[in-house]
Design an enzyme around this catalytic site. Structure first.
Site, PDB file in Angstrom:
ATOM      1  N   ASP A 172       0.504  -1.413  -0.220  1.00 49.96           N
ATOM      2  CA  ASP A 172      -0.198   0.154  -0.003  1.00 49.96           C
ATOM      3  C   ASP A 172       0.947   1.483  -0.045  1.00 49.96           C
ATOM      4  O   ASP A 172       1.402   1.487   0.914  1.00 49.96           O
ATOM      5  CB  ASP A 172      -1.038   0.124   1.361  1.00 49.96           C
ATOM      6  CG  ASP A 172      -1.669  -1.083   1.395  1.00 49.96           C
ATOM      7  OD1 ASP A 172      -1.189  -2.052   0.686  1.00 49.96           O
ATOM      8  OD2 ASP A 172      -2.711  -0.650   1.867  1.00 49.96           O
ATOM      9  N   ASP A 188      -3.832  -0.406  -3.709  1.00 50.85           N
ATOM     10  CA  ASP A 188      -4.584   0.919  -2.526  1.00 50.85           C
ATOM     11  C   ASP A 188      -3.252   1.891  -2.624  1.00 50.85           C
ATOM     12  O   ASP A 188      -2.079   2.384  -2.051  1.00 50.85           O
ATOM     13  CB  ASP A 188      -4.220   0.213  -1.004  1.00 50.85           C
ATOM     14  CG  ASP A 188      -5.441  -0.312  -0.459  1.00 50.85           C
ATOM     15  OD1 ASP A 188      -6.619  -0.833  -1.498  1.00 50.85           O
ATOM     16  OD2 ASP A 188      -5.747  -0.147   0.625  1.00 50.85           O
ATOM     17  N   ASP A 211      -6.530   7.478  -1.440  1.00 47.90           N
ATOM     18  CA  ASP A 211      -7.329   7.525  -0.520  1.00 47.90           C
ATOM     19  C   ASP A 211      -6.626   7.675   1.128  1.00 47.90           C
ATOM     20  O   ASP A 211      -4.864   7.110   1.037  1.00 47.90           O
ATOM     21  CB  ASP A 211      -7.914   6.003  -0.338  1.00 47.90           C
ATOM     22  CG  ASP A 211      -8.948   5.935  -1.531  1.00 47.90           C
ATOM     23  OD1 ASP A 211      -9.469   6.954  -1.846  1.00 47.90           O
ATOM     24  OD2 ASP A 211      -9.953   4.830  -1.888  1.00 47.90           O
ATOM     25  N   ARG A 212      -6.924   7.750   1.966  1.00 44.06           N
ATOM     26  CA  ARG A 212      -6.489   8.753   2.861  1.00 44.06           C
ATOM     27  C   ARG A 212      -4.998   9.597   3.139  1.00 44.06           C
ATOM     28  O   ARG A 212      -5.271  11.094   3.206  1.00 44.06           O
ATOM     29  CB  ARG A 212      -5.901   7.226   3.369  1.00 44.06           C
ATOM     30  CG  ARG A 212      -6.668   6.028   4.018  1.00 44.06           C
ATOM     31  CD  ARG A 212      -7.057   6.092   4.831  1.00 44.06           C
ATOM     32  NE  ARG A 212      -7.522   5.010   5.816  1.00 44.06           N
ATOM     33  CZ  ARG A 212      -8.082   5.340   6.820  1.00 44.06           C
ATOM     34  NH1 ARG A 212      -8.796   5.985   7.668  1.00 44.06           N
ATOM     35  NH2 ARG A 212      -9.243   4.155   7.062  1.00 44.06           N
ATOM     36  N   HIS A 219      -9.143  -0.013  -1.846  1.00 42.61           N
ATOM     37  CA  HIS A 219      -9.375   0.801  -2.373  1.00 42.61           C
ATOM     38  C   HIS A 219      -9.651   2.110  -4.061  1.00 42.61           C
ATOM     39  O   HIS A 219      -9.246   2.626  -3.687  1.00 42.61           O
ATOM     40  CB  HIS A 219      -8.301   1.582  -1.790  1.00 42.61           C
ATOM     41  CG  HIS A 219      -9.059   2.146  -0.223  1.00 42.61           C
ATOM     42  ND1 HIS A 219      -9.351   3.185   0.321  1.00 42.61           N
ATOM     43  CD2 HIS A 219      -8.099   0.922   1.403  1.00 42.61           C
ATOM     44  CE1 HIS A 219      -9.728   2.297   1.919  1.00 42.61           C
ATOM     45  NE2 HIS A 219      -9.221   1.826   2.002  1.00 42.61           N
ATOM     46  N   ARG A 226     -13.351  -6.532   9.066  1.00 44.28           N
ATOM     47  CA  ARG A 226     -13.660  -5.427   8.636  1.00 44.28           C
ATOM     48  C   ARG A 226     -15.122  -5.516   8.238  1.00 44.28           C
ATOM     49  O   ARG A 226     -15.231  -4.402   7.346  1.00 44.28           O
ATOM     50  CB  ARG A 226     -12.835  -5.662   7.055  1.00 44.28           C
ATOM     51  CG  ARG A 226     -10.756  -5.617   6.979  1.00 44.28           C
ATOM     52  CD  ARG A 226     -10.296  -5.144   6.236  1.00 44.28           C
ATOM     53  NE  ARG A 226      -8.994  -5.961   6.232  1.00 44.28           N
ATOM     54  CZ  ARG A 226      -7.859  -5.129   6.075  1.00 44.28           C
ATOM     55  NH1 ARG A 226      -8.834  -3.454   6.473  1.00 44.28           N
ATOM     56  NH2 ARG A 226      -6.607  -5.272   6.165  1.00 44.28           N
ATOM     57  N   HIS A 245      -1.956  -4.627   2.272  1.00 44.59           N
ATOM     58  CA  HIS A 245      -3.865  -4.697   2.687  1.00 44.59           C
ATOM     59  C   HIS A 245      -3.586  -4.246   4.864  1.00 44.59           C
ATOM     60  O   HIS A 245      -4.710  -3.875   4.548  1.00 44.59           O
ATOM     61  CB  HIS A 245      -4.574  -5.810   2.480  1.00 44.59           C
ATOM     62  CG  HIS A 245      -5.724  -5.700   3.064  1.00 44.59           C
ATOM     63  ND1 HIS A 245      -6.977  -4.673   2.771  1.00 44.59           N
ATOM     64  CD2 HIS A 245      -6.789  -6.502   3.415  1.00 44.59           C
ATOM     65  CE1 HIS A 245      -7.750  -4.844   2.827  1.00 44.59           C
ATOM     66  NE2 HIS A 245      -8.969  -6.299   2.889  1.00 44.59           N
TER      67      HIS A 245
END
Length: 502
Positions: A246, A275, A278-279, A308, A404, A431
């Site tokens: 990620d 990923d 995002d974030r 994501h 999750r 992840h």
């Protein structure tokens, strides 16, 4: 049936029915409160795993207190264990239907899982109970907006609106202004000089012209469309191959990977394992850098889809807001189409399977099954595609519901059986944040790599990447590193207002 003084309500996990109350001593009640206070301190210090541990200890001492479950639910939300957060919120409400915070927690978990209508019911309940609560009213209104937008989009969906955005874009009408001084494609093609200029431009917090941005997206979409859901990679004897986990919009840490390990090239191939966005608030910079390298080295630079790379995640966790801010709403739609084309997994030398999430709820899955998955869509809530993007390993044998709330958790015996069935040596997945940037589990057969150090500027973890040498054993070598400074733009700067819930 309410718990009386000195009693704790127990709920039968099988059918949800209340059992006979369990007597709790005054000593246990006192210790449980002390444990809760210790947990609260850890929570304030953003030490969420420790907070969860002490909330759990408190529950073991006195399992009939709604606040313990609600507080642990909040900690689970912060660690993205939305399935566990939802279960704890449900339990808190079953213990005390008037405990309002638990409804907040449940709504937050449901929002994170994309269950917007169900979340709205909880928000509306809170507002009905506390009509003067302005915060609850604001959150309820935000949730209503999401539900209405989804309903509106479905209502107007026609054959015309279902047409590909890529087919509607006309690059010829996009003018390059005379005062534009940024990176420029050469004869419409990405070159190494362009990519280097692009990275420096982004590092200096400048922008890429929208015409070039659209051109990159259209071209990379064609490449991904032509790839299968399972891509086979060959690493020749003695050659080096790098796997990154990620990135999550942490552009300056991405540049640091290239500083440490060299730029991608035909002799320095990479696989980025989902990923990308995002974030972190430099997701646009990350994704255009990665897509440019894909165009430059299509047979030596690989990208896999993560959980994501999906519409719901992008709407909640910042990428959509960032693209809208830096480019346009139309480009958000184009990104969705490109992400839908990303491969789901890669197999290195027929020995290592690499996917973002993990293994499957079904023992019979083979590499051929993965290759046949129709991936050009939003991720489903179950099945092979879902598990590839969402699942996580666990230490105990067997399978468990996902922490999750999507995918599963799989034990070492599941990993071993899958490897034997498909004649593989081990799996690499990403992840999950890891303190050292990586983790080796399941007797060395399951490797996790996470490449975003000090995730969200709060987790204090190292980042890592894996290098392999082609040959007989393909043994992973781990390189770890700390976060590097970045401009003063906070993570989640472009996130949905609802993100404040969790």
């Amino acid at each position: 049936m309410a718990a009386t003084c000195g009693e704790s309500v127990v709920i039968d996990e099988e059918n949800g029915k209340l059992c006979e109350p369990v007597t709790v001593s005054e000593e246990d009640k006192k210790i449980a409160e002390e444990l809760k206070e210790r947990a609260n301190e850890h929570f304030k210090n953003e030490e969420y795993d420790q907070a969860i541990k002490f909330y759990t200890d408190a529950i073991e001492r006195n399992s009939g207190v709604a606040a313990y479950y609600s507080n642990r639910s909040f900690a689970y939300l912060r660690t993205e264990c939305f399935g566990y957060a939802l279960a704890d919120a449900d339990k808190a409400i079953s213990l005390d239907k008037s405990y309002i915070k638990a409804y907040y927690r449940r709504a937050s978990a449901k929002m994170a899982l994309g269950k917007f209508k169900e979340a709205l019911k909880d928000f509306e309940y809170v507002v009905n109970v506390r009509p003067s609560d302005k915060d609850a009213q604001a959150r309820c209104n935000e949730c209503k907006k999401v539900v209405r937008r989804i309903a509106f989009e479905r209502a107007i969906a026609t054959d015309e609106t279902q047409k590909s955005v890529a087919d509607q874009i006309n690059l010829d009408v996009m003018v390059i202004e005379d005062d534009y001084k940024g990176p420029q494609l050469e004869d419409g093609k990405v070159t190494l000089a362009f990519v280097k200029d692009l990275m420096q431009t982004f590092k200096d917090q400048k922008t890429l012209h929208r015409k070039y941005a659209y051109k990159i997206l259209l071209d990379v979409k064609k490449i991904f469309e032509e790839q299968p859901s399972l891509v086979h990679i060959t690493v020749k004897d003695g050659e080096k191959f790098t796997v990154c986990g990620d990135i999550h919009g942490q552009f300056y840490d991405l540049l640091n990977i290239f500083e440490l390990n060299g730029l991608p090239s035909e002799t320095n191939p990479y696989l980025f394992n989902g990923d990308f966005v995002d974030r972190g608030s430099f997701s646009v910079e990350c994704i255009f850098t990665l897509f440019s390298f894909k165009l430059l080295y299509p047979d030596h630079f690989f990208m896999a889809r993560g959980n994501h790379e999906s519409e719901n995640m992008n709407q909640m966790y910042g990428f959509e807001g960032e693209v809208r801010s830096k480019f346009s709403a139309q480009m958000c739609q184009l990104f969705t189409e490109v992400f839908n084309c990303l491969p789901l997994a890669h197999c290195i030398n027929n020995k290592i399977l690499v996917m973002h999430g993990g293994l499957f709820d079904d023992d019979s899955v083979t590499l051929d099954d993965i290759a046949k998955v129709n991936r050009n869509r939003q991720p489903p809530e179950s099945g092979i595609m879902c598990d590839l993007l969402w699942s996580d390993p666990q230490n105990v044998t067997g399978r468990s519901p996902s922490k999750r709330g999507v995918g599963i958790q799989f034990g070492p015996n599941v990993t071993q059986a899958f490897l034997e069935r498909n004649k593989l040596d081990y799996i690499i997945r990403s992840h999950e944040v890891k303190d050292q940037g990586y983790e080796v589990s399941h007797d060395g057969k399951c490797v996790t790599v996470f490449s975003a150090p000090n995730y969200c500027d709060t987790m204090h973890n190292k980042g890592a990447f894996i290098t392999l040498k082609g040959g007989t054993d393909l043994k992973p070598k781990f390189t770890t590193y700390d976060a590097v400074p970045h401009p003063k733009v906070k993570p989640m700067a472009y996130a949905s207002p609802l993100f404040g819930l969790f």
